[in-house]
Design a protein around this motif. Structure first.
Motif, PDB file in Angstrom:
ATOM      1  N   THR A   2       0.935  -1.312   0.010  1.00 26.42           N
ATOM      2  CA  THR A   2      -0.074   0.125   0.084  1.00 26.42           C
ATOM      3  C   THR A   2       0.824   1.205   0.057  1.00 26.42           C
ATOM      4  N   LEU A   4       1.999   5.198   0.559  1.00 30.84           N
ATOM      5  CA  LEU A   4       1.955   6.049   2.027  1.00 30.84           C
ATOM      6  C   LEU A   4       0.541   6.541   2.123  1.00 30.84           C
ATOM      7  N   ARG A   5       0.088   7.123   0.903  1.00 32.12           N
ATOM      8  CA  ARG A   5      -1.209   7.988   0.772  1.00 32.12           C
ATOM      9  C   ARG A   5      -1.739   7.600  -0.614  1.00 32.12           C
ATOM     10  N   HIS A 119      -0.320   3.612   6.555  1.00 35.34           N
ATOM     11  CA  HIS A 119      -0.568   4.446   5.464  1.00 35.34           C
ATOM     12  C   HIS A 119      -1.509   5.507   5.941  1.00 35.34           C
ATOM     13  N   ARG A 189       6.129   7.587  -0.130  1.00 39.38           N
ATOM     14  CA  ARG A 189       6.696   6.738   0.633  1.00 39.38           C
ATOM     15  C   ARG A 189       7.701   7.295   1.507  1.00 39.38           C
TER      16      ARG A 189
END
Length: 189
Positions: A2, A4-5, A119, A189
């Motif tokens: 996944t 980070l955003r 995340h 990330r």
């Protein structure tokens, strides 16, 4: 892995589901009318969240005062993407934030049990300048999810997390124009 955003949401070709928690009168009146009506306020910023689990954390599974009813608000993707195109990060330039019609902030995503994950989920504040568009043009439907919310919460409290997770709405990464995604800080990330 996944990002980070990342915007994770329940969406189809035309619409996206965002979640909001309201006091009982606001939710009941709006669901009955099939659109936002009083006591919903068009005169203030309203925050929409595509992450169901984040809103469950924020509203304490629809038990926080003033947030006892959870609505799934299906809006047009066109409206959602317009809002994002006008957004400024709340951590960005303070002067731009003051005049921005839409604010974006990133908060830790949550597990079904409420633990912070590594995340982030997006929260989108629709300012007074665009609330009428959200209410009158973008909103396709309102669904009261409060009974489902309480059922899932009860399963979690009973230690039946696997069963609870199966009842969560399905959310997947939402595709955005790469330039807009970069501006909103998505994927870093």
């Amino acid at each position: 892995m996944t990002a980070l955003r990342e915007i994770r949401a329940d969406y189809d070709d035309r619409t996206i589901v965002v979640y909001q928690a309201y006091a009982p009168a606001t939710a009941a009146n709006s669901v009955a009318a099939g659109r936002f009506v009083e006591p919903f306020s068009r005169g203030r910023m309203t925050w929409i969240k595509p992450s169901f689990r984040w809103l469950m954390h924020r509203s304490n599974w629809a038990r926080k005062p003033g947030q006892e009813r959870v609505l799934a608000v299906r809006i047009t993707r066109e409206g959602w993407e317009r809002a994002l195109s006008e957004a400024w990060l709340t951590t960005g330039d303070p002067e731009a934030r003051e005049v921005s019609a839409v604010h974006v902030q990133w908060d830790p995503e949550r597990s079904a049990a409420g633990a912070a994950l590594n995340h982030y989920s997006i929260q989108v504040g629709i300012g007074r300048q665009l609330v009428d568009s959200l209410v009158d043009e973008w909103t396709v439907s309102l669904t009261d999810l409060t009974p489902q919310v309480h059922r899932i919460s009860g399963l979690i409290k009973a230690g039946r997390n696997a069963q609870a997770v199966r009842l969560l709405p399905t959310e997947r990464p939402y595709p955005l124009d790469p330039a807009l995604a970069r501006r909103l800080g998505i994927g870093r990330r």
